[in-house]
Structure formats: C-alpha cells, structure tokens
Design an enzyme around this catalytic site. Sequence first.
Site, PDB file in Angstrom:
ATOM      1  N   HIS A 108       0.850  -1.191   0.000  1.00  0.00           N
ATOM      2  CA  HIS A 108       0.000   0.000   0.000  1.00  0.00           C
ATOM      3  C   HIS A 108       0.880   1.233   0.000  1.00  0.00           C
ATOM      4  CE1 HIS A 108      -1.452   3.248   2.768  1.00  0.00           C
ATOM      5  NE2 HIS A 108      -2.440   3.270   1.896  1.00  0.00           N
ATOM      6  N   HIS A 177      -7.723  -4.916  17.986  1.00  0.00           N
ATOM      7  CA  HIS A 177      -8.563  -6.022  18.430  1.00  0.00           C
ATOM      8  C   HIS A 177      -7.884  -7.375  18.236  1.00  0.00           C
ATOM      9  CE1 HIS A 177      -9.401  -5.543  14.138  1.00  0.00           C
ATOM     10  NE2 HIS A 177      -9.838  -6.773  14.107  1.00  0.00           N
TER      11      HIS A 177
END
Length: 305
Positions: A108, A177
């Site tokens: 990216h 998370h």
Amino acid sequence: MSQANIAPVISFLKTLQDNICDEVSAVDGEQSFREDAWTRPGGGGGRTRVLENGAVFEQAGVNFSHVFGDQLPPSATAARPELAGRSFQAVGVSLVIHPHNPYVPTSHMNVRFFIAESEGEEPIWWFGGGFDLTPYYGFEEDCIHWHQTAKAACEPAGPDCYPKLKKWCDDYFYLKHRQEPRGIGGLFFDDWNEPDFDAAFALTRSVGEHYTKAYLPIVDKRKGVAYGERERQFQLYRRGRYVEFNLVYDRGTLFGLQSGGRTESILMSLPPLVRWQYNYQPEPGSAEAELYEKYLVHRDWLDQA
C-alpha cells in the site's frame, strides 16, 4: 517561510500516478490499467485506475483524487475543531496491490495534501502518506530492502525522519482487536507541515517516488516461486486482516466515505477474494507460524542488514 500552493502538488501527483501505473503494468506483462474518471457532486473528482487478473497481479488499484467543498466531513472536524466553517481541498494518490502469488506481499502507498481556507485567516494545511508492506510468507532480505528504501525516502527531511515515520507506521497499521501489526511496516506521516511547505512537499515527493523502488524488486524476486493450495488458502485468510483494518481503522477510508467520495474508488483497496476461518492457529514450526513469530512483530529491520 514558503507559501502553501496546491497547483504543483496536483501536477506531481498526476505524474506519479502515470509513472506507477506504467511500471506496474510493465512488471505484470499481461494486463494494463483501465481508467474510470469520476466527478464528485460536492466538488472535484478523480481518476481511478484498476488492473485485474494479470499475470502477476490479481488486482492493483492506483487512484488520483482531488476533492473540494465548502464544509468538511465530521471525520475531519472532530479531531480538528479549528477547521469548522472553512472550505477545503484534498488531493492525493492512493494505491493497493494484491498479487496472485502468496510469496509476493501485498503493498500500500498513499501521498496526499490537504488545505483548509477561510477569508482573512491563514490557511491550515498539511501533507500525509507513506507506504507499508504486508507479506504472507516472510523473507528477511525483502524486509531489509523495504526498510532501506524507506530510509532513503526520508533523506530530504534529515536523519531523524526515518525512525519517527517508521514508529508512526508501526503504531498506525496495528489491529488493536487482534493485538497484531498489519505487516512489517514502512513509513507513515500525517498533519506534516514542518518546517515549511517546500520541505514538507519535498519529503512527500520522495516517499511517492521511492515506492516502486521498494516494492517492485521484491515482486520480481518472488513472483516465480512455486506455491500450492495451502499457501493460497493462507493468503486468502491473511487478506481478511487487510479488510478488517481498512474498514475499522483507516482514516482515509472514513474521510472518503464521509466526504462523498466515489465508493468504488475508496473500496478498491479491498482484495478481490478473501476468507475468514474461526479460531485459526498455524501449525507449530510451519512457515505460517513463522510469519506470526518473526515478521508480525515490531522490529528494527535495519539492524539486520
């Protein structure tokens, strides 16, 4: 102090998009990018370019956008209340490349400029961006090359820049998370306006221009490595982490959707195929386990060189 000027930024970013698309197409050797030009009802638009089902790349998206308007979306003013009531312009190039071969990492890159103006007030502006690498199977020499090139990209801003942007990237591309980095990091910066416009623009140009120098040599080295269904299934599973980050945490995705950007362009960063598996645990001693133990950890890769 040099004055902020969006015109040369727009020119640079359009050229950068052209150059990256040309280089990626040449490496693929089979498919080229198709372009969708789009306009935003609130002001501005962009050029979305996507390469699909190539010899090397399953999907590669390279976007240029320039959007503007009289009012910022909530994602911008929540953290920066001084921007409320100002007109704005945001311009950037953003790309994500998903290869076929699981031994070739996903990558990216994004470089962008933002300016908010109000009559009688000094403009508020900054640059942002960076690049990061998400391998499925790790190779130390690839990680070292990636970070050596990232360090070279930071040279216009001095020797303290790379450690700062490297840590910023490690902190940003982190799935809280999961308590897990998205990949092996790279560079990330935001709200960057130091020491002045010319210097900040020089750093942003350097980051954009170093992306293909960092990524394409790794692609060339790994694209011919043989793989089977096991590797493919692990790649599809790990792509799920990419989806989770982009939809839960990524500021650019949130800004694009809230500002009325083109949804197809914003979500082209997502992989074309992905899978989730309940409570997956890699086999001890496997290459898949090595990814978690050796590569999905924050490391000073230049100490390995």
